[in-house]
Design a protein around this motif. Structure first.
Motif, PDB file in Angstrom:
ATOM      1  N   SER A   1       0.714  -1.078   0.222  1.00 13.78           N
ATOM      2  CA  SER A   1       0.194  -0.006  -0.081  1.00 13.78           C
ATOM      3  C   SER A   1       0.972   1.210  -0.127  1.00 13.78           C
ATOM      4  CB  SER A   1      -0.922  -0.096   1.046  1.00 13.78           C
ATOM      5  OG  SER A   1      -0.165   0.241   2.568  1.00 13.78           O
ATOM      6  N   LEU A   2       0.459   2.413  -0.456  1.00 19.20           N
ATOM      7  CA  LEU A   2       1.166   3.751  -0.433  1.00 19.20           C
ATOM      8  C   LEU A   2       0.321   4.582  -0.079  1.00 19.20           C
ATOM      9  CD1 LEU A   2       2.565   3.430  -4.139  1.00 19.20           C
ATOM     10  CD2 LEU A   2       3.857   3.182  -1.894  1.00 19.20           C
ATOM     11  N   SER A   3       0.937   5.648   1.096  1.00 16.49           N
ATOM     12  CA  SER A   3       0.067   6.728   1.656  1.00 16.49           C
ATOM     13  C   SER A   3       0.468   7.951   0.315  1.00 16.49           C
ATOM     14  CB  SER A   3       0.581   6.979   3.039  1.00 16.49           C
ATOM     15  OG  SER A   3       1.972   7.358   2.678  1.00 16.49           O
ATOM     16  N   GLU A   4      -0.393   9.009   0.931  1.00 13.52           N
ATOM     17  CA  GLU A   4      -0.147  10.182  -0.066  1.00 13.52           C
ATOM     18  C   GLU A   4       1.292  10.543   0.048  1.00 13.52           C
ATOM     19  OE1 GLU A   4      -2.006  14.439   0.215  1.00 13.52           O
ATOM     20  OE2 GLU A   4      -3.309  13.036  -0.682  1.00 13.52           O
TER      21      GLU A   4
ATOM     22  N   ARG B   1       9.423   4.921   5.818  1.00 15.26           N
ATOM     23  CA  ARG B   1       8.666   4.335   6.827  1.00 15.26           C
ATOM     24  C   ARG B   1       9.031   4.096   8.053  1.00 15.26           C
ATOM     25  NH1 ARG B   1       5.365  -0.466   3.124  1.00 15.26           N
ATOM     26  NH2 ARG B   1       4.240   1.305   1.730  1.00 15.26           N
TER      27      ARG B   1
ATOM     28  N   ARG C   1      -8.383   4.269  -2.123  1.00 16.25           N
ATOM     29  CA  ARG C   1      -8.086   4.686  -0.897  1.00 16.25           C
ATOM     30  C   ARG C   1      -8.660   3.713   0.156  1.00 16.25           C
ATOM     31  NH1 ARG C   1      -8.152   9.674  -3.270  1.00 16.25           N
ATOM     32  NH2 ARG C   1      -6.258  10.871  -3.162  1.00 16.25           N
TER      33      ARG C   1
ATOM     34  N   ARG D   1      -4.780   1.074  -2.031  1.00 20.13           N
ATOM     35  CA  ARG D   1      -4.479  -0.511  -2.084  1.00 20.13           C
ATOM     36  C   ARG D   1      -5.081  -0.952  -3.323  1.00 20.13           C
ATOM     37  NH1 ARG D   1      -5.027   0.383   3.358  1.00 20.13           N
ATOM     38  NH2 ARG D   1      -3.309  -0.525   4.718  1.00 20.13           N
TER      39      ARG D   1
ATOM     40  N   GLU E   1       3.950   9.052   1.038  1.00 20.33           N
ATOM     41  CA  GLU E   1       5.147   8.232   0.472  1.00 20.33           C
ATOM     42  C   GLU E   1       5.279   8.312  -1.023  1.00 20.33           C
ATOM     43  OE1 GLU E   1       4.628   4.556   3.663  1.00 20.33           O
ATOM     44  OE2 GLU E   1       3.657   4.262   1.713  1.00 20.33           O
TER      45      GLU E   1
ATOM     46  N   ASP F   1      -7.402   4.138   7.044  1.00 13.05           N
ATOM     47  CA  ASP F   1      -6.160   4.696   7.117  1.00 13.05           C
ATOM     48  C   ASP F   1      -5.396   5.588   5.788  1.00 13.05           C
ATOM     49  OD1 ASP F   1      -5.566   2.532   4.968  1.00 13.05           O
ATOM     50  OD2 ASP F   1      -4.187   1.588   6.335  1.00 13.05           O
ATOM     51  N   LYS F   2      -6.481   5.586   4.680  1.00 14.87           N
ATOM     52  CA  LYS F   2      -6.408   6.472   3.423  1.00 14.87           C
ATOM     53  C   LYS F   2      -5.472   6.054   2.732  1.00 14.87           C
ATOM     54  CE  LYS F   2      -9.573   8.870   5.320  1.00 14.87           C
ATOM     55  NZ  LYS F   2     -11.122   8.533   5.029  1.00 14.87           N
ATOM     56  N   ARG F   3      -4.739   4.719   2.931  1.00 15.46           N
ATOM     57  CA  ARG F   3      -3.709   4.369   2.093  1.00 15.46           C
ATOM     58  C   ARG F   3      -4.359   3.836   0.864  1.00 15.46           C
ATOM     59  NH1 ARG F   3       1.265   4.081   4.515  1.00 15.46           N
ATOM     60  NH2 ARG F   3       2.011   2.599   3.099  1.00 15.46           N
TER      61      ARG F   3
END
Length: 520
Positions: free
Chosen positions: A151-154, A184, A234, A242, A156, A238-240
Motif C-alpha cells: 500500500s502507499l500513502s499520499e 516508513r 484509498r 491499495r 510516501e 487509514d487513507k492508504r
C-alpha cells in the motif's frame, strides 16, 4: 524544469473529462487553436456556463483557463493539433468517448499508457526532466502488488515515489522500495539534505509553511487518477491506496504484458495518434487531411452530443426515450425531431458505460448516498437486464431491491452495502434470514419462488463466502455477493453478449462471492 512526476490538473478527478471533451468538440474541433484568442475565450465561457469551470474574474482576458483544459485533454491522448492544418482533431480514444463508449475503460487504457517523455511532458511550459523514462501508473501498480510494499500513502508517493522513480529498471525499482522502507522507519529524516534544491516547485519557491505541498498535491492527483481506473482505492480507515481485492488478477495480467514505450514524443501528431488509440484498433489509419466545412447541421449535432454525454453521466441511459429527447431539445433549443434522429443514429443503444464511474463511487460512500445507490441498482437491473425491478428499501425491514423475472418465473432480492469491506454481521444475517427471505410475503404478493439473495458492495471482508453459505444453508435459498466492479463488468459483458435471465439466476446463485470468471 520539473524534476518529479507531474500531471496537469485543472480538476483533480477525471469524472468530468467526457463533458469537457464534448464542450471542447463543440467549440474547437476542426478549428485552428494557436493564437485564436476568441476561440479560447468562447470555450472558457462554455465551460463556465455548464459548470465545468468555476466562474471568476479573468485578469488578462486571454483564455488561459481554456488552454489549461486543452492541455489536460492533450496529456491524456484525447486530442491533437494536426500538423498540416493546425486544427484540433480527436484521437481514436477521444472519438470513442464521444461515441458513448465507457470512459472508464478508455481512460484506464490511457492512464496505464501515460508516460514520460510524452508530447505533453516535453512541451513548452511543462518540461518534465528528461531523466524520467517511465509509465508512472504502471510503476505504482507494481509497487502496490509487491508484498514488500502492499500500500502507499499520499505522503510516501509525494516524498519518495514521484521523485525517486525515474525508470522501469529492476535497479531503480529496488532503490525506490528501499527508500520507501527507510521513509516508513525514519520519516522526513530519511530524505536527502538537498531535497528542496532538487525537487522545488516549478516556480522555484517553496512554501515555507507547507514545504511539501506542491508534491502532496501531485501525489493526491495521481491517487485520484488511479482510483478512476477502478483498480485501486484509498482505504476508508487509514487513507492508504491499495489494489482492490478482486482486481489482483487483473493487475497481474497488466504487469505481465509490458508494451514498448511510445516513440517520437517530439513529433506531436505522430505521438498523440499512437498514444490515443481506442480499445479496438492498434493503429490510427484515418485520413484527416480534408478540412470539413462547418455547417449548421454539424454545429447542431455537436450540441446534441454534448448534451447527451452530460445526461449519460448523471443516470444510466439504456435506450433513446421520448423524455430524453425532450430534455435534450429543451437544453439545446434544437427541434425534437432532429434531436431524436441524431440520438438514434449516434447512440442507438444508449450509453450505460458513461454512468458507471458514478455508480462505482456510490458503492464506497457509506450511508451518505445509500438510497441513491439502491435506486440506481434497481434501474440497472431494469433497463440493462430487463427485470421488473423495484426499489423497496424505504418500506422498512425489506431488502433494497426486488427483482422479478417474467421470462423465467422467479424472484430475486438485492441488498446494497456502500462499503469497501462489508461483512454480514449477526444482525444482518438474521435480517436476511427472517425478514427478507422467510417473510417475503410481507413485501411481495406474487407467486414467483425466491431464486436467490445477493449483496452488492464496494468490497467484502474475508469471511464473506462462509457468511453467504450459512444463510443459504439455513434458508435453502441460494445466495451470493458481488463487488460493484464486477457488477460493472456484468453490465459491460451484457452489452456485448446479452445474458439470459436463466444465466443471470445461475450467476447470482453460486453461494459465495461472484468472481470475474463466473461472468466470462
Amino acid at each position: 524544469m520539473i524534476n518529479y512526476w507531474w500531471v496537469t490538473r485543472p480538476k483533480r478527478r477525471l469524472n468530468s473529462i467526457p463533458e469537457i471533451l464534448a464542450a471542447f468538440s463543440e467549440i474547437s474541433l476542426d478549428q485552428e487553436w494557436h493564437g485564436q484568442r476568441n476561440v479560447h475565450l468562447t470555450l472558457e465561457d462554455a465551460l463556465e456556463d455548464t459548470g465545468l469551470k468555476r466562474k471568476g474574474e479573468r485578469r488578462d482576458q486571454t483564455g488561459g483557463g481554456a488552454r489549461t483544459y486543452k492541455a489536460w485533454l492533450v496529456s491524456l491522448g484525447l486530442i491533437f493539433i494536426q500538423e498540416s492544418t493546425h486544427r484540433i482533431k480527436l484521437t481514436l480514444a477521444g472519438e470513442a468517448i464521444m461515441a458513448g463508449e465507457s470512459p472508464v475503460e478508455i481512460l484506464k487504457k490511457q492512464i496505464l499508457r501515460y508516460q514520460f517523455p510524452s508530447s505533453f511532458s516535453i512541451s513548452r511550459g511543462v518540461n518534465v526532466a528528461p531523466r524520467f523514462k517511465i509509465r508512472p501508473f504502471r510503476f505504482m501498480l507494481r509497487l502496490l502488488s509487491d508484498p514488500a510494499v502492499e500500500s502507499l500513502s499520499e505522503e510516501e508517493i509525494a516524498k519518495v515515489v514521484i521523485v525517486e522513480a525515474e525508470n522501469e529498471t529492476d535497479a531503480c525499482y529496488k532503490h525506490v522500495v528501499e527508500q520507501l522502507h527507510k521513509f516508513r522507519c525514519n520519516g522526513d529524516k530519511s530524505l536527502s539534505s538537498d531535497f528542496f534544491d532538487k525537487y522545488s516547485p516549478g516556480s522555484g519557491k517553496v512554501n515555507p509553511n507547507h514545504p511539501f505541498s506542491h508534491l502532496l498535491d501531485i501525489a493526491n492527483t495521481f491517487i485520484n487518477w488511479i482510483e478512476y481506473t477502478q483498480i485501486a482505492k484509498r482505504d476508508e480507515d487509514d487513507k492508504r491506496v491499495r489494489i482492490i481485492e478482486d482486481k489482483q488478477n487483473e493487475v497481474s495480467s497488466i504487469l505481465s504484458d509490458v508494451p514498448p514505450f511510445i516513440d517520437r514524443p517530439h513529433q506531436h501528431e505522430y505521438f498523440q495518434r499512437k498514444y490515443g488509440l481506442d480499445l479496438k484498433r492498434k493503429k490510427d489509419t484515418r485520413n484527416l487531411t480534408e478540412s470539413k466545412t462547418i455547417t449548421a447541421e454539424i454545429i447542431a449535432e455537436q450540441k446534441i452530443k454534448q448534451a447527451f454525454i452530460s445526461e449519460s453521466l448523471k443516470s444510466p441511459i439504456g435506450k433513446i426515450t421520448s423524455s430524453l429527447v425532450e430534455t435534450i431539445s429543451l437544453q439545446t433549443g434544437i427541434d425534437e425531431k432532429l434531436v431524436e434522429e441524431v440520438l438514434l443514429r449516434l447512440y442507438p443503444h444508449g450509453a450505460i458505460g458513461s454512468f458507471m464511474t458514478e455508480y462505482f463511487e456510490m458503492s464506497f460512500k457509506g450511508r451518505d448516498e445509500a438510497t441513491e445507490f439502491e435506486n440506481v441498482t434497481a434501474e440497472l437491473f431494469k433497463i440493462v437486464f430487463g427485470f421488473d425491478a423495484k426499489h423497496i428499501g424505504s418500506i422498512g425491514l425489506t431488502p433494497d431491491v426486488l427483482l422479478l423475472s417474467d421470462v423465467e418465473g422467479y424472484a430475486g432480492i438485492i441488498d446494497n452495502k456502500a462499503y469497501s469491506k462489508y461483512t454480514i454481521s449477526n444482525d444482518h444475517h438474521n435480517r436476511m434470514v427472517h425478514n427478507y427471505i422467510r417473510n417475503i410475503k410481507n413485501y411481495y404478493s406474487g407467486s414467483y419462488p425466491l431464486a436467490f439473495f445477493s449483496y452488492i458492495a464496494g468490497g467484502f471482508g474475508r469471511n464473506i463466502n462462509t457468511q453467504i453459505r450459512n444463510i443459504a444453508k439455513e434458508t435453502s435459498v441460494h445466495g451470493s455477493a458481488m463487488s460493484v466492479s464486477n457488477m460493472i463488468k456484468l453490465v459491460e459483458f451484457h452489452s456485448r453478449t446479452p445474458f439470459s435471465h436463466k444465466h443471470l439466476r445461475d450467476i447470482f446463485s453460486v453461494d459465495r462471492l461472484i468472481l470475474i470468471s463466473d461472468l466470462e
